[in-house]
Design a protein around this motif. Structure first.
Motif, PDB file in Angstrom:
ATOM      1  N   CYS A   1       1.017  -1.040  -0.362  1.00 18.73           N
ATOM      2  CA  CYS A   1       0.048  -0.330   0.031  1.00 18.73           C
ATOM      3  C   CYS A   1       0.862   1.508  -0.314  1.00 18.73           C
ATOM      4  CB  CYS A   1      -0.927   0.465   1.422  1.00 18.73           C
ATOM      5  SG  CYS A   1      -2.267  -1.553   1.297  1.00 18.73           S
ATOM      6  N   GLN A   2       2.350   1.493   1.243  1.00 12.90           N
ATOM      7  CA  GLN A   2       2.635   2.827   1.158  1.00 12.90           C
ATOM      8  C   GLN A   2       3.550   2.643  -0.665  1.00 12.90           C
ATOM      9  OE1 GLN A   2       4.541   1.086   4.432  1.00 12.90           O
ATOM     10  NE2 GLN A   2       3.895   2.772   6.098  1.00 12.90           N
ATOM     11  N   ARG A   3       3.701   1.291  -1.379  1.00 13.19           N
ATOM     12  CA  ARG A   3       5.091   1.892  -2.168  1.00 13.19           C
ATOM     13  C   ARG A   3       4.186   2.521  -3.163  1.00 13.19           C
ATOM     14  NH1 ARG A   3       8.994  -3.082  -3.510  1.00 13.19           N
ATOM     15  NH2 ARG A   3      10.282  -2.193  -0.922  1.00 13.19           N
ATOM     16  N   LYS A   4       2.331   1.900  -3.513  1.00  8.01           N
ATOM     17  CA  LYS A   4       1.905   2.228  -5.171  1.00  8.01           C
ATOM     18  C   LYS A   4       1.430   3.713  -3.863  1.00  8.01           C
ATOM     19  CE  LYS A   4       1.976  -1.400  -7.077  1.00  8.01           C
ATOM     20  NZ  LYS A   4       2.715  -1.519  -8.357  1.00  8.01           N
ATOM     21  N   THR A   5       1.081   4.544  -2.961  1.00  2.00           N
ATOM     22  CA  THR A   5       0.495   5.310  -2.504  1.00  2.00           C
ATOM     23  C   THR A   5       1.545   6.096  -2.643  1.00  2.00           C
ATOM     24  OG1 THR A   5      -0.113   4.748  -0.286  1.00  2.00           O
ATOM     25  CG2 THR A   5      -1.717   4.292  -1.896  1.00  2.00           C
ATOM     26  N   ALA A   6       2.799   6.338  -2.787  1.00  2.12           N
ATOM     27  CA  ALA A   6       4.347   6.662  -2.311  1.00  2.12           C
ATOM     28  C   ALA A   6       3.992   8.545  -3.766  1.00  2.12           C
ATOM     29  CB  ALA A   6       5.562   6.201  -3.017  1.00  2.12           C
ATOM     30  N   PRO A   7       3.997   7.896  -4.690  1.00  2.00           N
ATOM     31  CA  PRO A   7       3.564   9.505  -5.400  1.00  2.00           C
ATOM     32  C   PRO A   7       2.628   9.850  -5.089  1.00  2.00           C
ATOM     33  CG  PRO A   7       3.268   7.059  -6.719  1.00  2.00           C
ATOM     34  CD  PRO A   7       3.096   7.179  -5.129  1.00  2.00           C
ATOM     35  N   TYR A   8       1.816  10.119  -3.980  1.00  3.89           N
ATOM     36  CA  TYR A   8       0.674  10.711  -3.425  1.00  3.89           C
ATOM     37  C   TYR A   8       0.861  11.452  -2.893  1.00  3.89           C
ATOM     38  CZ  TYR A   8      -1.694   8.265  -7.059  1.00  3.89           C
ATOM     39  OH  TYR A   8      -1.619   7.715  -8.370  1.00  3.89           O
ATOM     40  N   LYS A   9       0.771  12.853  -2.518  1.00  9.53           N
ATOM     41  CA  LYS A   9       1.729  13.121  -1.428  1.00  9.53           C
ATOM     42  C   LYS A   9       0.678  13.418  -0.350  1.00  9.53           C
ATOM     43  CE  LYS A   9       4.923  15.985  -4.567  1.00  9.53           C
ATOM     44  NZ  LYS A   9       5.299  17.828  -4.277  1.00  9.53           N
ATOM     45  N   ASN A  10      -0.412  13.985  -0.564  1.00 12.30           N
ATOM     46  CA  ASN A  10      -1.115  13.658   0.179  1.00 12.30           C
ATOM     47  C   ASN A  10      -1.567  12.485   1.306  1.00 12.30           C
ATOM     48  OD1 ASN A  10      -2.920  13.194  -2.117  1.00 12.30           O
ATOM     49  ND2 ASN A  10      -4.478  14.817  -1.675  1.00 12.30           N
ATOM     50  N   VAL A  11      -1.243  11.122   0.989  1.00 16.30           N
ATOM     51  CA  VAL A  11      -1.662  10.238   1.219  1.00 16.30           C
ATOM     52  C   VAL A  11      -0.700   9.816   1.991  1.00 16.30           C
ATOM     53  CG1 VAL A  11      -2.110   7.722   0.888  1.00 16.30           C
ATOM     54  CG2 VAL A  11      -3.241   9.620  -0.091  1.00 16.30           C
ATOM     55  N   ASN A  12      -0.596   9.230   3.055  1.00 17.92           N
ATOM     56  CA  ASN A  12      -0.008   8.605   4.033  1.00 17.92           C
ATOM     57  C   ASN A  12      -0.521   7.448   4.746  1.00 17.92           C
ATOM     58  OD1 ASN A  12       2.756   8.158   5.389  1.00 17.92           O
ATOM     59  ND2 ASN A  12       2.319  10.326   7.212  1.00 17.92           N
ATOM     60  N   ILE A  13      -0.257   6.589   4.671  1.00 16.66           N
ATOM     61  CA  ILE A  13       0.012   4.871   4.826  1.00 16.66           C
ATOM     62  C   ILE A  13       0.516   4.751   6.023  1.00 16.66           C
ATOM     63  CG2 ILE A  13      -1.087   2.896   4.345  1.00 16.66           C
ATOM     64  CD1 ILE A  13      -2.728   4.681   3.568  1.00 16.66           C
TER      65      ILE A  13
ATOM     66  N   HIS B   1      -6.741   4.502  -8.178  1.00 18.73           N
ATOM     67  CA  HIS B   1      -6.109   5.660  -9.652  1.00 18.73           C
ATOM     68  C   HIS B   1      -4.721   5.074  -9.859  1.00 18.73           C
ATOM     69  CE1 HIS B   1      -3.762   9.375 -11.070  1.00 18.73           C
ATOM     70  NE2 HIS B   1      -5.147   9.846 -11.655  1.00 18.73           N
ATOM     71  N   ARG B   2      -4.124   5.278  -8.960  1.00 20.85           N
ATOM     72  CA  ARG B   2      -2.617   3.925  -9.780  1.00 20.85           C
ATOM     73  C   ARG B   2      -2.486   3.152 -10.718  1.00 20.85           C
ATOM     74  NH1 ARG B   2       2.728   3.671  -6.909  1.00 20.85           N
ATOM     75  NH2 ARG B   2       4.138   3.195  -9.148  1.00 20.85           N
ATOM     76  N   HIS B   3      -3.960   2.333 -10.391  1.00 21.64           N
ATOM     77  CA  HIS B   3      -4.033   0.622 -11.392  1.00 21.64           C
ATOM     78  C   HIS B   3      -4.703   1.277 -12.180  1.00 21.64           C
ATOM     79  CE1 HIS B   3      -2.075  -0.601  -7.958  1.00 21.64           C
ATOM     80  NE2 HIS B   3      -1.458  -1.655  -8.195  1.00 21.64           N
ATOM     81  N   ARG B   4      -5.666   1.815 -12.054  1.00 23.25           N
ATOM     82  CA  ARG B   4      -6.861   2.562 -13.412  1.00 23.25           C
ATOM     83  C   ARG B   4      -7.177   4.115 -13.424  1.00 23.25           C
ATOM     84  NH1 ARG B   4      -9.929  -1.557 -14.836  1.00 23.25           N
ATOM     85  NH2 ARG B   4     -10.116  -0.670 -16.152  1.00 23.25           N
ATOM     86  N   PRO B   5      -6.177   4.772 -13.538  1.00 26.75           N
ATOM     87  CA  PRO B   5      -5.750   6.145 -13.775  1.00 26.75           C
ATOM     88  C   PRO B   5      -7.476   6.998 -14.267  1.00 26.75           C
ATOM     89  CG  PRO B   5      -4.148   5.290 -14.800  1.00 26.75           C
ATOM     90  CD  PRO B   5      -4.553   4.964 -14.736  1.00 26.75           C
ATOM     91  N   GLU B   6      -8.180   6.079 -15.208  1.00 31.45           N
ATOM     92  CA  GLU B   6      -8.804   6.488 -16.337  1.00 31.45           C
ATOM     93  C   GLU B   6     -10.330   6.921 -14.964  1.00 31.45           C
ATOM     94  OE1 GLU B   6      -9.190   2.500 -16.604  1.00 31.45           O
ATOM     95  OE2 GLU B   6      -7.344   3.757 -16.183  1.00 31.45           O
TER      96      GLU B   6
END
Length: 854
Positions: free
Chosen positions: A155-167, A185-190
């Protein structure tokens, strides 16, 4: 109790949870969240069997749906259930389910069949959590972490690019809903416009994530947004269960990502190798074209007419040696380095050896370069010989001009003098005087015969040496000869005329004898005067004056020539003093480089550092070479063609310097390639030292290569029993012996395979085995390299198990440049299951590792 070490950590976590549950009542909010989550999770699997549950503690009491759930999620068949409705039948079914769970190595603590049959909500939820933990979470591991830690790290790796997420956990980190949205969004951004989400609007975020997951990802709603927002600390088990569904929903994407990474890695290797091949081909073409243009220039032996023109040719040659050729020497060296590095990378990546275009092999370049240097050497020798010839011609031409001018000055007025008819009015005494004068002239004329012959001989030599201005020389010589013949004829005629006149006057003189006796005093006076005049006339006064002038001029010329020779000797010694230092220095450096490359002091990195230091010191020595070139130019300009003070010529120094630069560059490249091989194939420093020691032992001529016999002996020393009786007698390992050697080591070789191995061991087709090729041979089976089958399997993942792949799928899964690389090179798929636009990734994968134009 059942126990499997692999699950101890997870079971400890479960034990702690159960102990905590026994001490405290289950929080009503948590129980509500667990009921909804666990029920939804169970139904997501039970629906595959065409059923579902409504009440988690009631619907599992008879054990039937519990057993069915376990069969669905495990893919295994459980024992046949009891169909009776009595309590004993229900307990039997539940026990069968619990036994199956225990058979998977899960410790069941405080959970009994009776409590499940009795509808104990807490125990039922605990049992379902155990099932979720074992079958949905237990196998999740990232970098060898435990299941819970692995899921959290994912979870942390997948959400790392999102600055407002801190799991950081599985409770409050998810309350604002952004974590769920980020995973989607990381896997299906559309599916989600993440940029419009706000951290202060958790309800919208949670509902967005839950709705999208149910609609597009087939993940049922296991949580209520209101319950999450309204609970200070959401239930960890419920969150973990729901998040694990995301993990499994995206596991296909994870596989695709892994497959794409493998493909990207393989394609990157191929693209890099192809670029190296293109660079080699271009550099080889450019170098061969330069050689092709240069050789005719060096082979052009059409001489110039003047010393100045030939000196310009020599200056052009100096520019070629100092300015134009050195970069080409570096290009040739770089070409060989690129070739060897490319072959090493191809071997390490399990690719076939690179075969350049026809005529562009390293051996072809070397042959062309040899022809260039042959033409170059002959050209310089020709230039120097031509300059010597022109120097001789200039000297002869000047000598011809000087002698011709002196002769022409002497003959000036002589024809007019010989054609005078002064004897017709002369007296007998005057005739006698004229006869004496003419006799003196005849003697002088005879003396000049040798000069005329010298002039003709010089003209003949100029003709034989191809003097450019021979026509004018010949014309002048012919005029002199013609004039000389004319003078001879006129002299003969005048002599005859004077003699006739003398006889006539003698007769007349008899008549006047009497008169003469009477006029004796006057006649005596007249004869004395005539004698005085006659003596003055026949003395060559002007020539005697000219000789007195030439003597000091000759002395000055000798003084100047002596000074020139002294300066020439100074130039010789100046060049020799430097050459006698530089020549041995180059030889010493060559020997030191050879020792560094074969000694085993320190690691390869140590050797590389040492060699680069040597390279720096060598480059810093270049000004001394340039200074020697300047002295050499002065020597050539002074037309000095020998130097007894040194055995080193400028050509020796140039060749040695170029070899030194080439050798240090090649040696550095060899060490770099050995490092590449060592790192790729996992060779230890000890193994490398063993290989090097054995190689050096049999490299008796210190050439850095092993011949067939040496190679065989080296292999035997390392434990390969390859010698048969014939080999023991001959001591030579020819290709067939080498093939036998490989077979004895376990290689089942056909002719094609053997040829392939030979092309790998000796890609330059030199008939020699280098240390790099030796290392490759000794360790080629230890490398963990990608294979065509692995790449094919990765493409199959990206293609969704189809036998073909579509361009859109490639563009979706791979970086743009690599996607287009594949699309451009993949052949159309022709199988019966194909669709329009289908591409054949199987033949493409095979071509990556075989002979192809890729």
């Amino acid at each position: 109790m059942y126990n499997m070490e692999h699950y101890d950590e997870e079971n400890d976590y479960m034990q702690q949870e159960d102990d905590w549950d026994r001490d405290l009542l289950l929080d009503p909010a948590w129980e509500k969240q667990q009921r909804k989550t666990f029920t939804a999770w169970c139904n997501s699997h039970l629906r595959k069997a065409g059923t579902q549950i409504e009440n988690i503690e009631e619907d599992f009491r008879d054990g039937l749906k519990l057993m069915l759930l376990l069969e669905v999620i495990s893919g295994e068949r459980l024992a046949k259930p009891e169909r009776g409705k009595m309590r004993v039948h229900k307990i039997s079914n539940v026990n069968k389910a619990l036994d199956f769970i225990a058979s998977k190595g899960v410790k069941l603590v405080s959970i009994g069949a009776e409590e499940i049959v009795d509808g104990n909500a807490k125990m039922t939820l605990g049992m379902i959590w155990t099932i979720i933990l074992r079958f949905a979470i237990q196998d999740i591991s990232v970098e060898e972490t435990s299941a819970k830690e692995g899921l959290l790290l994912w979870c942390q790796r997948k959400t790392a690019p999102y600055k407002n997420v801190n799991i950081q956990n599985f409770h409050i980190s998810w309350k604002d809903g952004l974590g769920f949205c980020a995973l989607i969004h990381r896997h299906r951004p559309e599916l989600i416009d993440y940029g419009k989400l706000r951290k202060d609007d958790p309800m919208t975020n949670l509902n967005t994530a839950f709705d999208v997951a149910e609609k597009y990802l087939d993940i049922p709603k296991m949580l209520d947004a209101e319950d999450i927002v309204g609970t200070a600390r959401p239930d960890e088990k419920a969150i973990m269960t729901y998040v694990s569904s995301f993990y499994h929903a995206f596991s296909g994407a994870q596989k695709a990502e892994t497959a794409a990474n493998r493909i990207c890695k393989v394609l990157a290797v191929n693209q890099e190798n192809e670029q190296l091949m293109e660079d080699y081909e271009k550099l080889a073409s450019d170098l061969l074209e330069w050689i092709r243009r240069t050789i005719p220039w060096l082979e052009n032996r059409m001489p110039e007419n003047t010393m100045q023109a030939m000196q310009q040719k020599l200056e052009d040659f100096r520019d070629y040696r100092r300015l134009h050729k050195p970069p080409k020497v570096q290009e040739k060296c770089q070409l060989e380095i690129n070739f060897n590095t490319l072959q090493t990378k191809l071997r390490l990546s399990n690719r076939p050896a690179f075969m350049p275009s026809e005529g562009k092999m390293v051996s072809d370049i070397n042959n062309a370069w040899g022809n260039l240097e042959g033409a170059e050497k002959g050209y310089e020798e020709w230039l120097l010989n031509e300059i010597r010839r022109l120097e001789r011609l200039d000297h002869l031409a000047e000598k011809f001009r000087q002698k011709a001018a002196i002769h022409e000055a002497w003959t000036e007025g002589k024809e007019d003098m010989l054609q005078k008819r002064d004897y017709e009015t002369a007296s007998l005494s005057e005739i006698k005087a004229l006869l004496k004068k003419h006799e003196a002239f005849e003697s002088d004329l005879a003396a000049h015969q040798d000069r005329v012959e010298q002039i003709a001989a010089i003209a003949q030599e100029l003709n034989e040496l191809d003097y450019y201005d021979s026509p004018s020389v010949n014309a002048r010589c012919q005029r002199i000869c013609d004039q000389w013949d004319a003078l001879g004829g006129l002299t003969q005629k005048r002599s005859e005329a004077l003699q006739r006149t003398e006889k006539l006057l003698e007769t007349i003189d008899q008549l006047y004898l009497e008169f003469a006796k009477r006029a004796a005093p006057f006649n005596n006076w007249m004869e004395g005067a005539m004698e005085d005049l006659q003596d003055t006339f026949i003395v060559h006064t002007i020539e005697e004056i000219q000789v007195r002038q030439l003597v000091p001029q000759r002395d000055q010329a000798l003084i100047e020539e002596h000074a020139r020779q002294q300066n020439n000797e100074r130039l010789r010694r100046q060049f020799a003093n430097q050459a006698n230092v530089i020549g041995p220095w180059i030889q010493t450096k060559m020997e030191e480089i050879g020792r560094i490359s074969i000694e085993m002091h320190g690691t390869l990195e140590d050797q590389l550092t040492h060699l680069r230091q040597y390279e720096k010191s060598i480059v810093n020595y270049k000004p001394k070479i340039d200074q020697l070139e300047g002295d050499h130019q002065l020597i050539q300009e002074a037309l000095i063609f020998d130097n007894k003070h040194t055995n080193y010529t400028m050509e020796h120094i140039r060749v040695g310097w170029e070899q030194l630069l080439t050798t240090i560059a090649r040696t550095i490249n060899e060490i770099e390639n050995q490092i590449l091989t060592r790192d790729a194939k996992g060779i230890s420093q000890e193994q490398l030292n063993e290989f090097r020691a054995s190689f050096n032992h049999f490299d008796r001529d210190h050439s850095g290569t092993l011949g067939a016999e040496e190679f065989k002996a080296c292999l035997i020393s390392l434990g390969f029993d390859i010698a048969n009786d014939a080999q023991k007698r001959t001591g030579i390992m020819d290709p067939e012996d080498f093939k036998t050697c490989l077979i004895s080591m376990g290689y089942n070789l056909g002719e094609n395979e053997f040829s392939r191995i030979m092309s790998i061991v000796d890609p330059n087709r030199m008939g020699l085995v280098t240390f790099q090729a030796f290392i490759d041979f000794m360790s080629r089976e230890t490398a963990d390299t990608d294979t065509a089958d692995q790449v094919m399997a990765s493409f199959k993942v990206l293609a969704g198990d189809k036998n073909y792949i579509l361009a859109d799928e490639l563009r979706r899964e791979l970086p743009p440049d690599q996607a287009e690389y594949c699309i451009a090179r993949m052949a159309p798929y022709t199988g019966p299951d194909g669709v329009p636009g289908a591409l054949d990734y199987m033949s493409f994968s095979t071509a990556l590792y075989g002979e192809s134009d890729l």
